[in-house]
Motif scaffolding. Structure first.
Motif, PDB file in Angstrom:
ATOM      1  N   VAL A  81     -39.297 -15.010  17.987  1.00  0.00           N
ATOM      2  CA  VAL A  81     -40.037 -15.116  16.711  1.00  0.00           C
ATOM      3  C   VAL A  81     -39.331 -14.153  15.651  1.00  0.00           C
ATOM      4  CG1 VAL A  81     -42.163 -14.130  15.738  1.00  0.00           C
ATOM      5  CG2 VAL A  81     -42.251 -15.490  17.827  1.00  0.00           C
ATOM      6  N   ALA A  82     -38.738 -13.012  15.964  1.00  0.00           N
ATOM      7  CA  ALA A  82     -38.107 -12.198  15.032  1.00  0.00           C
ATOM      8  C   ALA A  82     -36.855 -13.301  14.595  1.00  0.00           C
ATOM      9  CB  ALA A  82     -37.571 -11.140  15.556  1.00  0.00           C
ATOM     10  N   VAL A  83     -36.310 -13.974  15.514  1.00  0.00           N
ATOM     11  CA  VAL A  83     -35.099 -14.590  15.164  1.00  0.00           C
ATOM     12  C   VAL A  83     -35.334 -15.959  14.275  1.00  0.00           C
ATOM     13  CG1 VAL A  83     -33.104 -15.982  15.986  1.00  0.00           C
ATOM     14  CG2 VAL A  83     -33.520 -13.883  16.935  1.00  0.00           C
ATOM     15  N   LEU A  84     -36.460 -16.403  14.544  1.00  0.00           N
ATOM     16  CA  LEU A  84     -37.138 -17.731  13.729  1.00  0.00           C
ATOM     17  C   LEU A  84     -37.365 -17.208  12.476  1.00  0.00           C
ATOM     18  CD1 LEU A  84     -38.190 -20.542  13.577  1.00  0.00           C
ATOM     19  CD2 LEU A  84     -40.188 -19.601  14.311  1.00  0.00           C
ATOM     20  N   SER A  85     -37.925 -15.796  12.243  1.00  0.00           N
ATOM     21  CA  SER A  85     -38.534 -15.372  10.821  1.00  0.00           C
ATOM     22  C   SER A  85     -37.017 -15.228  10.129  1.00  0.00           C
ATOM     23  CB  SER A  85     -39.089 -14.251  10.985  1.00  0.00           C
ATOM     24  OG  SER A  85     -40.368 -14.310  11.756  1.00  0.00           O
ATOM     25  N   ILE A  86     -36.091 -14.423  10.647  1.00  0.00           N
ATOM     26  CA  ILE A  86     -34.880 -14.297  10.143  1.00  0.00           C
ATOM     27  C   ILE A  86     -34.030 -15.371   9.693  1.00  0.00           C
ATOM     28  CG2 ILE A  86     -32.670 -13.196  10.425  1.00  0.00           C
ATOM     29  CD1 ILE A  86     -33.921 -10.844  12.274  1.00  0.00           C
ATOM     30  N   SER A  87     -34.206 -16.362  10.678  1.00  0.00           N
ATOM     31  CA  SER A  87     -33.301 -17.726  10.325  1.00  0.00           C
ATOM     32  C   SER A  87     -34.077 -18.421   9.054  1.00  0.00           C
ATOM     33  CB  SER A  87     -33.334 -18.307  11.574  1.00  0.00           C
ATOM     34  OG  SER A  87     -32.810 -19.830  11.279  1.00  0.00           O
ATOM     35  N   ILE A  88     -35.527 -18.395   9.119  1.00  0.00           N
ATOM     36  CA  ILE A  88     -36.089 -19.171   7.907  1.00  0.00           C
ATOM     37  C   ILE A  88     -35.679 -18.570   6.871  1.00  0.00           C
ATOM     38  CG2 ILE A  88     -38.164 -19.687   6.971  1.00  0.00           C
ATOM     39  CD1 ILE A  88     -39.235 -20.324   9.876  1.00  0.00           C
ATOM     40  N   LEU A  89     -35.753 -17.114   6.801  1.00  0.00           N
ATOM     41  CA  LEU A  89     -35.534 -16.321   5.377  1.00  0.00           C
ATOM     42  C   LEU A  89     -34.302 -16.653   4.998  1.00  0.00           C
ATOM     43  CD1 LEU A  89     -37.360 -12.952   6.186  1.00  0.00           C
ATOM     44  CD2 LEU A  89     -37.917 -14.783   4.556  1.00  0.00           C
ATOM     45  N   LEU A  90     -33.124 -16.621   5.848  1.00  0.00           N
ATOM     46  CA  LEU A  90     -31.846 -16.663   5.554  1.00  0.00           C
ATOM     47  C   LEU A  90     -31.520 -18.055   5.114  1.00  0.00           C
ATOM     48  CD1 LEU A  90     -30.029 -14.948   8.521  1.00  0.00           C
ATOM     49  CD2 LEU A  90     -29.985 -14.308   6.160  1.00  0.00           C
ATOM     50  N   SER A  91     -32.135 -19.082   5.742  1.00  0.00           N
ATOM     51  CA  SER A  91     -32.220 -20.711   5.323  1.00  0.00           C
ATOM     52  C   SER A  91     -32.544 -20.574   3.677  1.00  0.00           C
ATOM     53  CB  SER A  91     -32.933 -21.401   6.298  1.00  0.00           C
ATOM     54  OG  SER A  91     -32.530 -21.503   7.575  1.00  0.00           O
ATOM     55  N   LEU A  92     -33.803 -19.924   3.523  1.00  0.00           N
ATOM     56  CA  LEU A  92     -34.370 -20.016   2.344  1.00  0.00           C
ATOM     57  C   LEU A  92     -33.340 -19.258   1.177  1.00  0.00           C
ATOM     58  CD1 LEU A  92     -38.271 -19.534   2.901  1.00  0.00           C
ATOM     59  CD2 LEU A  92     -36.844 -21.819   2.249  1.00  0.00           C
ATOM     60  N   PHE A  93     -32.756 -18.218   1.663  1.00  0.00           N
ATOM     61  CA  PHE A  93     -31.922 -17.789   1.028  1.00  0.00           C
ATOM     62  C   PHE A  93     -30.656 -18.233   0.416  1.00  0.00           C
ATOM     63  CE2 PHE A  93     -27.941 -14.885   0.840  1.00  0.00           C
ATOM     64  CZ  PHE A  93     -28.252 -14.189  -0.537  1.00  0.00           C
ATOM     65  N   LEU A  94     -30.132 -19.041   1.679  1.00  0.00           N
ATOM     66  CA  LEU A  94     -28.853 -19.806   1.396  1.00  0.00           C
ATOM     67  C   LEU A  94     -29.391 -21.123   0.459  1.00  0.00           C
ATOM     68  CD1 LEU A  94     -27.381 -20.131   4.954  1.00  0.00           C
ATOM     69  CD2 LEU A  94     -26.555 -19.280   2.731  1.00  0.00           C
ATOM     70  N   ALA A  95     -30.463 -21.664   0.724  1.00  0.00           N
ATOM     71  CA  ALA A  95     -30.924 -22.789  -0.164  1.00  0.00           C
ATOM     72  C   ALA A  95     -31.208 -22.316  -1.773  1.00  0.00           C
ATOM     73  CB  ALA A  95     -32.371 -23.170   0.081  1.00  0.00           C
ATOM     74  N   ARG A  96     -31.580 -21.293  -1.980  1.00  0.00           N
ATOM     75  CA  ARG A  96     -31.695 -20.513  -3.154  1.00  0.00           C
ATOM     76  C   ARG A  96     -30.382 -20.288  -3.880  1.00  0.00           C
ATOM     77  NH1 ARG A  96     -35.424 -18.444  -6.532  1.00  0.00           N
ATOM     78  NH2 ARG A  96     -35.076 -16.832  -7.824  1.00  0.00           N
ATOM     79  N   THR A  97     -29.395 -19.767  -3.316  1.00  0.00           N
ATOM     80  CA  THR A  97     -28.208 -19.288  -3.772  1.00  0.00           C
ATOM     81  C   THR A  97     -27.064 -20.708  -3.811  1.00  0.00           C
ATOM     82  OG1 THR A  97     -27.351 -18.857  -1.453  1.00  0.00           O
ATOM     83  CG2 THR A  97     -28.226 -17.022  -3.059  1.00  0.00           C
ATOM     84  N   ILE A  98     -27.401 -21.813  -2.898  1.00  0.00           N
ATOM     85  CA  ILE A  98     -26.682 -22.945  -3.054  1.00  0.00           C
ATOM     86  C   ILE A  98     -27.398 -24.052  -3.679  1.00  0.00           C
ATOM     87  CG2 ILE A  98     -25.419 -24.563  -1.762  1.00  0.00           C
ATOM     88  CD1 ILE A  98     -24.886 -22.359   0.438  1.00  0.00           C
ATOM     89  N   VAL A  99     -28.358 -24.394  -3.197  1.00  0.00           N
ATOM     90  CA  VAL A  99     -29.223 -25.646  -3.738  1.00  0.00           C
ATOM     91  C   VAL A  99     -29.475 -25.375  -5.211  1.00  0.00           C
ATOM     92  CG1 VAL A  99     -31.036 -27.027  -3.318  1.00  0.00           C
ATOM     93  CG2 VAL A  99     -29.825 -26.147  -1.388  1.00  0.00           C
ATOM     94  N   LYS A 100     -30.156 -24.381  -5.639  1.00  0.00           N
ATOM     95  CA  LYS A 100     -30.724 -24.093  -6.958  1.00  0.00           C
ATOM     96  C   LYS A 100     -29.537 -24.087  -7.909  1.00  0.00           C
ATOM     97  CE  LYS A 100     -35.105 -23.528  -5.686  1.00  0.00           C
ATOM     98  NZ  LYS A 100     -35.812 -24.519  -6.314  1.00  0.00           N
ATOM     99  N   PRO A 101     -28.608 -23.422  -7.781  1.00  0.00           N
ATOM    100  CA  PRO A 101     -27.407 -23.461  -8.815  1.00  0.00           C
ATOM    101  C   PRO A 101     -26.854 -24.851  -8.829  1.00  0.00           C
ATOM    102  CG  PRO A 101     -26.889 -21.602  -7.421  1.00  0.00           C
ATOM    103  CD  PRO A 101     -28.182 -22.367  -6.838  1.00  0.00           C
ATOM    104  N   LEU A 102     -26.723 -25.434  -7.743  1.00  0.00           N
ATOM    105  CA  LEU A 102     -26.157 -27.009  -7.720  1.00  0.00           C
ATOM    106  C   LEU A 102     -27.018 -27.886  -8.378  1.00  0.00           C
ATOM    107  CD1 LEU A 102     -24.775 -27.624  -4.264  1.00  0.00           C
ATOM    108  CD2 LEU A 102     -23.737 -27.337  -6.303  1.00  0.00           C
ATOM    109  N   GLN A 103     -28.485 -27.573  -8.302  1.00  0.00           N
ATOM    110  CA  GLN A 103     -29.619 -28.620  -8.937  1.00  0.00           C
ATOM    111  C   GLN A 103     -29.576 -28.072 -10.467  1.00  0.00           C
ATOM    112  OE1 GLN A 103     -33.133 -27.638  -7.128  1.00  0.00           O
ATOM    113  NE2 GLN A 103     -33.115 -28.775  -5.644  1.00  0.00           N
ATOM    114  N   TYR A 104     -29.298 -27.018 -10.844  1.00  0.00           N
ATOM    115  CA  TYR A 104     -29.047 -26.426 -12.155  1.00  0.00           C
ATOM    116  C   TYR A 104     -27.949 -27.206 -12.864  1.00  0.00           C
ATOM    117  CZ  TYR A 104     -29.233 -23.613 -16.465  1.00  0.00           C
ATOM    118  OH  TYR A 104     -29.229 -22.767 -17.581  1.00  0.00           O
ATOM    119  N   LEU A 105     -26.680 -27.120 -12.370  1.00  0.00           N
ATOM    120  CA  LEU A 105     -25.670 -27.451 -12.749  1.00  0.00           C
ATOM    121  C   LEU A 105     -25.672 -29.194 -12.841  1.00  0.00           C
ATOM    122  CD1 LEU A 105     -22.836 -25.803 -10.644  1.00  0.00           C
ATOM    123  CD2 LEU A 105     -23.535 -25.488 -12.929  1.00  0.00           C
TER     124      LEU A 105
END
Length: 522
Positions: free
Chosen positions: A219-243
């Motif tokens: 459960v702890a790893v799942l929570s961290i994994s989801i948070l890291l995935s959302l963080f990566l999505a925010r730092t990668i996907v959001k800038p790409l969408q903006y560009l």
């Protein structure tokens, strides 16, 4: 230019998934691999059960050996003490197979099988979870433990096919899914049978404790994994969408002020992409602006001779004097020649970038080129009374890489300008020297010079400031602009300044790079 091989960047099964979905899928897949620890739990339980079975078989054999060496009075005391100490139920069966001893009669029950119906809901939920995990890991389905209805040895399958000195054990599930371990053996007399029954509840407790620990960790790893995935999505996907949105706005051209952010704080691949897109859009906008300005200048420059030509042709019909008609025809012919020269230069100026991009550069000795160019001019008498002085450099030190026709055009253009601005019997000086990794070419005249505020203006398209003695319309104003384009296409530079010797006149300076030797192959 060959098309790059981009097939390795194509997506197959995941082409319809967004980048966010792919990031989540990759992280959850890694988590699923961690969930394989559930199978480790099943092997852990299997080992525990096997150890308890082996221990039960060893105990029953040791107990049988001890009973064979004792009197019958000592047998009962030994069995009672053993059952109480080990929390087992011990039974003896005589020669006729009937039960002769039961430790529960002497010590009372040493363990108690629990009725699941009387347990709290938490225990019921725990058993459901146990059954769910057993189903997932495909755990073997043990039969339920039930007390035989008759008190004879043959009612117990543990004694089937058993020989003296050999022990045998079985594992079953109690009603509450805890384990029941039975072990049986035959005493050395070959007739008396010994049976032990135990309910090691700690097996289930140990497995549940390990499963709970793994569950908390997952459960702890799942929570961290989801948070890291959302963080990566925010730092990668959001800038790409903006560009991407910014690039679309630039493509649509809805607003000339739309720019693609450069993201200078990002030093990763996203930042590199942002800066590359920003530079590309800026260069594209500059090219479009230059093209629009060029088109406007072309229209303006063509309108002048067209207007003059129209006036001359309209006037011919209204003029009866032959000398005036001849004068108007001469003007018309001059305007046609001017337009022809202008259109040719415009065509060259518009195509020169593309032609230079496809050109194959070859070694050029600038000393040889200038010498041959001056000999050809002298044979044509192109310079009149103006003399051209050239200090021939040593062969091989002024070699550049370029397209000889283009470089020759630049030199011809600059020499024509220098000759036209020089006074009669003047001297035009040309030199080619080597300076570090550059070849410097200087062309100096004795004309009026160029004021500092106009030294960049002379390189603009359609800018033409000619001597008063030269007829109007003989130059398109594109010569120096074409010269700069050619030199910059050869990775060089061209500029104009005062003469270095302090005399009156202008000095055009061309700088071209020297070819570098290839790096040694290790």
């Amino acid at each position: 230019m060959p098309t790059p091989d981009i097939d390795r960047f194509q997506l197959r099964w995941s082409r319809k998934l967004s980048l966010t979905s792919r990031i989540l899928a990759v992280n959850l897949f890694a988590l699923a691999l961690m969930a394989s620890g559930l199978f480790f739990l099943d092997s852990y339980r299997t080992r525990l059960v096997a150890e308890r079975q082996a221990a039960a078989e060893s105990q029953v054999k040791l107990l049988a050996t001890s009973l064979a060496e004792m009197s019958s009075e000592a047998d009962a005391a030994t069995l009672a003490k053993f059952a109480k100490t080990e929390k087992l139920r011990v039974r003896l069966y005589g020669q006729d197979g009937t039960k002769s001893y039961d430790s529960n009669s002497a010590t009372g029950p040493t363990y108690r099988l629990i009725d699941p119906a009387k347990e709290p809901w938490r225990k019921t939920a725990a058993r459901w979870i146990d059954q769910g995990f057993d189903f997932i890991v495909r755990a073997p389905d043990l039969e339920q433990y039930r007390e035989p209805t008759s008190d004879v040895a043959t009612a117990w399958p543990e004694f089937s096919g058993l020989r003296p000195g050999i022990s045998h054990s079985l594992v079953r599930f109690a009603p509450d899914l805890t384990h029941v371990v039975t072990a049986a053996t035959i005493l050395p007399d070959g007739q008396t049978r010994l049976l032990t029954i135990g309910n090691p509840r700690d097996i289930r407790s140990l497995v549940r404790a390990e499963r709970f620990s793994i569950g908390i960790f997952m459960v702890a790893v799942l929570s961290i994994s989801i948070l890291l995935s959302l963080f990566l999505a925010r730092t990668i996907v959001k800038p790409l969408q903006y560009l991407a949105r910014a690039a679309v706005r630039v493509r649509l051209g809805r607003s000339p002020d739309v720019t693609i952010p450069r993201m200078p704080s990002r030093r990763d691949e996203i930042g590199m992409l942002a800066r590359a897109l920003s530079d590309m859009s800026s260069a594209l906008r500059q090219r479009i602006d230059a093209t629009e300005a060029f088109a406007a200048d072309v229209a303006h420059e063509i309108k002048n001779p067209l207007a003059s030509l129209r006036s001359a042709l309209d006037g011919i019909d209204n003029v009866d004097k032959p000398e005036l008609r001849a004068e108007l025809m001469a003007v018309a012919h001059a305007d046609v020649q001017r337009m022809d020269r202008l259109i040719s230069d415009i065509s060259d100026a518009s195509r020169i970038d593309a032609q230079l991009a496809k050109a194959n550069f070859e070694p050029i000795d600038m000393g040889d080129m200038i010498e041959q160019l001056l000999e050809a001019r002298e044979s044509r008498g192109a310079d009149g009374s103006v003399r051209i002085a050239f200090a021939r450099p040593r062969r091989g030190i002024t070699v550049i890489m370029g397209e000889d026709i283009r470089i020759e055009r630049v030199l011809t253009n600059l020499l024509d300008n220098a000759v036209s601005f020089s006074p009669p019997d003047g001297v035009v000086e040309i030199s080619a020297t080597r300076s570090d990794d550059e070849v410097i070419i200087r062309i100096s005249d004795q004309g009026p010079g160029i004021p500092p505020h106009e030294r960049e203006t002379v390189f603009r398209r359609f800018h033409s400031a000619r001597p008063e003695s030269e007829g109007f319309g003989k130059h398109s104003g594109l010569g120096l602009a074409i010269a700069r384009t050619i030199i910059e296409g050869h990775h060089g530079s061209i500029s104009v300044d005062d003469r270095e010797d302090g005399l009156q006149g202008a000095c055009f300076r061309i700088s071209l790079p020297v070819p570098q030797p290839p790096e040694p192959v290790e």
